[in-house]
Scaffold this motif. Structure first.
Motif, PDB file in Angstrom:
ATOM      1  N   ALA A  77       0.840  -1.213   0.000  1.00  0.00           N
ATOM      2  CA  ALA A  77       0.000   0.000   0.000  1.00  0.00           C
ATOM      3  C   ALA A  77       0.873   1.260   0.000  1.00  0.00           C
ATOM      4  N   GLY A  78       2.186   1.073   0.026  1.00  0.00           N
ATOM      5  CA  GLY A  78       3.105   2.216  -0.071  1.00  0.00           C
ATOM      6  C   GLY A  78       3.493   2.807   1.273  1.00  0.00           C
ATOM      7  N   ALA A  79       3.207   2.078   2.356  1.00  0.00           N
ATOM      8  CA  ALA A  79       3.461   2.672   3.671  1.00  0.00           C
ATOM      9  C   ALA A  79       4.809   2.242   4.237  1.00  0.00           C
ATOM     10  N   ASN A  80       5.458   3.173   4.883  1.00  0.00           N
ATOM     11  CA  ASN A  80       6.688   2.933   5.589  1.00  0.00           C
ATOM     12  C   ASN A  80       6.300   2.655   7.047  1.00  0.00           C
ATOM     13  N   ILE A  81       6.769   1.563   7.619  1.00  0.00           N
ATOM     14  CA  ILE A  81       6.398   1.256   9.000  1.00  0.00           C
ATOM     15  C   ILE A  81       7.406   1.887   9.954  1.00  0.00           C
ATOM     16  N   LEU A  82       6.893   2.663  10.894  1.00  0.00           N
ATOM     17  CA  LEU A  82       7.784   3.409  11.782  1.00  0.00           C
ATOM     18  C   LEU A  82       8.164   2.616  13.016  1.00  0.00           C
ATOM     19  N   MET A  83       7.290   1.721  13.419  1.00  0.00           N
ATOM     20  CA  MET A  83       7.538   1.018  14.672  1.00  0.00           C
ATOM     21  C   MET A  83       6.664  -0.233  14.715  1.00  0.00           C
ATOM     22  N   ILE A  84       7.207  -1.318  15.254  1.00  0.00           N
ATOM     23  CA  ILE A  84       6.470  -2.577  15.349  1.00  0.00           C
ATOM     24  C   ILE A  84       6.583  -3.089  16.773  1.00  0.00           C
ATOM     25  N   SER A  85       5.504  -3.677  17.271  1.00  0.00           N
ATOM     26  CA  SER A  85       5.598  -4.262  18.600  1.00  0.00           C
ATOM     27  C   SER A  85       4.666  -5.471  18.681  1.00  0.00           C
ATOM     28  N   PHE A 132      -0.333  -7.996  17.502  1.00  0.00           N
ATOM     29  CA  PHE A 132       0.845  -7.171  17.300  1.00  0.00           C
ATOM     30  C   PHE A 132       0.357  -5.856  16.715  1.00  0.00           C
ATOM     31  N   CYS A 133       1.169  -4.839  16.868  1.00  0.00           N
ATOM     32  CA  CYS A 133       0.747  -3.561  16.345  1.00  0.00           C
ATOM     33  C   CYS A 133       1.896  -2.885  15.641  1.00  0.00           C
ATOM     34  N   PHE A 134       1.550  -1.970  14.760  1.00  0.00           N
ATOM     35  CA  PHE A 134       2.580  -1.227  14.045  1.00  0.00           C
ATOM     36  C   PHE A 134       2.045   0.152  13.697  1.00  0.00           C
ATOM     37  N   THR A 135       2.973   1.024  13.340  1.00  0.00           N
ATOM     38  CA  THR A 135       2.621   2.424  13.210  1.00  0.00           C
ATOM     39  C   THR A 135       3.002   2.957  11.837  1.00  0.00           C
ATOM     40  N   LEU A 145       0.776   2.571  25.264  1.00  0.00           N
ATOM     41  CA  LEU A 145      -0.023   1.638  24.463  1.00  0.00           C
ATOM     42  C   LEU A 145       0.817   0.543  23.821  1.00  0.00           C
ATOM     43  N   ALA A 146       2.064   0.836  23.509  1.00  0.00           N
ATOM     44  CA  ALA A 146       2.947  -0.172  22.920  1.00  0.00           C
ATOM     45  C   ALA A 146       4.378   0.304  23.080  1.00  0.00           C
ATOM     46  N   ILE A 147       5.296  -0.664  23.107  1.00  0.00           N
ATOM     47  CA  ILE A 147       6.709  -0.347  23.324  1.00  0.00           C
ATOM     48  C   ILE A 147       7.555  -1.093  22.301  1.00  0.00           C
TER      49      ILE A 147
END
Ligand code: ASP
Ligand code: MG
Length: 481
Positions: free
Chosen positions: A348-356, A364-367, A434-436
């Motif tokens: 989708a063209g997104a750069n992931i800034l952070m994953i946890s 799991f979550c990502f930003t 919320l996430a680390i």
């Protein structure tokens, strides 16, 4: 005598007064017997104006791009009128400016005919800001009897064809710079070089990403084997935090390459994130300095990783991000869900800034940045359609009013309890995390809090960084700052 690559940013060349200051700095270094390669940004606002021209042209809005090009011309002729006295000198550079603005208009006409802005033509147009600024600055220096030569970086920085965010083809770039520039530098002529852009091997103009003049300057610094790269900007150096979040922010006398990399990635707008790439292995030190306060020694950046008595150097906050959470009890032991999620996000063209990921593997979550969030959610839902149907995955949730806060300091590595200290401080102040995530370099910890907690969290954590500056100041006496 030393050899410097120095880059002047957009605000440093943004007005006649600023350029007068730049000229003063360059002349002072030359008078001290140093060799310089000068890399310049476009005048502040110019790159945006050029991109606005492109957008207007795509809409067939000739009136707008003509109006913007008038402003563009006036901005540069304003410098010429203010800083070049000789009639003849003025008319030569005035003619060059007219010609370049004319070329911009031709590109705009081409965009109007195409009806769209392709990445390739966008880069070609965006390069004109640096073409203009470098010529005007070279002309001002020449008028003051300084021996300079203006150069366009597409002859030296050879890149792949990733328009808008190109990467150098290193061996070719090295050959061009060493072969084409190395000798000239020793001959007492100062090159004034455009930052920001290069070209593919077949000559198509590419840009290195917004803010890419820093990266360009580092590339020249590396292959010209400079003793130091100086990034001249409009602040005294790298700060402990954004002064808009906490007015107690202070200039850090020293940060490591790694720390500056994390800071640049996590929102401190001082440097383009790729800037240290070309210089890190060569051990070329970098210094961030203020064009408008040149007596301040700025922030030096180098290889030493642990100069601090304490460990936390700086705090950054990134706004306008969203967190996506993929959760479901059925995910336990189903391999590949995370991998497919991240591939779908990239698609989708997104750069992931952070994953946890939580250790229970149930979520799991990502930003990602806000403008990408909806598209990423849709792409991930489409990718995991089967798992969602079979209830392995319960949902893909989107949370938008959040921020990423990053605490940076290479002394964290091997110093137990830093994370504990950070999070208990947040706990004491009832700030919900919320996430680390901890970077693999162990030189930063990032976490997510509600946007409404940003300022409070930064201020509390900033106390720790201010302690570091204070301790550094004390331990620095007699050390090589
Ligand atoms: N002029 C370009 C920009 O505004 C590159 C730079 O200034 O570093 O992004
Ligand atoms: Mg910049």
């Amino acid at each position: 005598m030393a050899r410097y690559a120095m880059k002047f940013g957009g605000t440093s060349v943004g007005s006649p007064e600023a350029i007068a200051q730049v000229v003063e700095i360059i002349r002072r270094f030359i008078a001290e017997g140093h060799e310089l390669a000068v890399i310049v940004s476009a005048m502040s606002g110019v790159t945006d104006m050029l991109l606005d021209c492109a957008a207007a042209a795509a809409n067939g809005d000739r009136e707008s791009f003509l109006a913007i090009s008038d402003v563009l011309r006036a901005k540069h002729t304003g410098v010429i009128d203010a800083l070049i006295a000789g009639e003849d000198d003025r008319s030569v550079i005035g003619g060059e400016v007219d010609e370049l603005v004319g070329s911009c208009l031709e590109l705009c006409e081409a965009i109007t005919i195409l009806g769209e802005v392709t990445p390739r033509i966008s880069d070609a147009l965006a390069s004109f800001g640096e073409r203009l600024s470098s010529r005007v600055i070279a002309a001002v220096l020449r008028a003051q009897a300084t021996s300079v030569t203006q150069l366009d970086s597409d002859a030296y920085i050879i890149t792949d064809n990733q328009y808008g965010d190109a990467d150098p083809i290193w061996p070719e770039t090295e050959a061009r710079i060493v072969g084409g520039l190395g000798a000239a530098l020793g001959a007492g002529v100062t090159p004034i070089i455009t930052g920001f852009f290069g070209a593919t091997p077949d000559g198509a103009i590419t840009t290195l990403g917004r803010g890419g003049s820093d990266f360009a300057a580092a590339i020249f610094a590396a292959y010209l084997d400079c003793d130091e790269l100086i990034i001249w900007t409009d602040v005294d150096g790298v700060m402990t935090t954004d002064p808009r979040l906490d007015e107690r922010a202070r200039v850090l006398p020293y940060v490591s390459y790694q720390e500056i990399g994390e800071l640049a990635f996590y929102g401190a707008k001082v440097l383009h994130p790729k800037t240290v790439q070309p210089i890190i292995n060569r051990g070329i030190p970098l210094r961030v300095r203020n064009t408008f306060n040149p007596d301040h020694s700025g922030t030096s950046v180098g290889a030493r990783t642990q100069p601090s008595a304490t460990v936390i150097k700086a705090i950054t906050g990134i706004r306008d991000v969203s967190m996506l959470t993929v959760s479901g009890r059925g995910m336990l032991g189903v391999p590949g869900i995370a991998g497919r999620t991240f591939l779908a996000s990239a698609g989708a063209g997104a750069n992931i800034l952070m994953i946890s990921q939580s250790s229970s593997e149930q979520s799991f979550c990502f930003t990602v940045i806000d403008p990408m969030a909806r598209a990423v959610k849709q792409a991930v839902e489409a990718e995991l359609q089967r798992e969602i149907q079979h209830r392995h995955v319960d949902s893909v949730d989107l949370l938008s009013d959040i921020v990423i806060i990053t605490v940076v300091g290479s002394g964290m590595r091997g110093t137990p309890g830093v994370a504990g200290r950070v999070f208990s401080l947040l706990g004491e102040h009832r700030i919900n995390v919320l996430a680390i995530a901890q970077g693999s370099s162990e030189c930063s910890i990032s976490f997510i809090v509600a946007e409404s907690d940003l300022e409070r969290a930064v201020r509390e954590l900033h106390n720790l960084a201010l302690e570091t500056v204070e301790n550094d100041r004390i331990t620095a006496v007699g050390s090589p700052y």
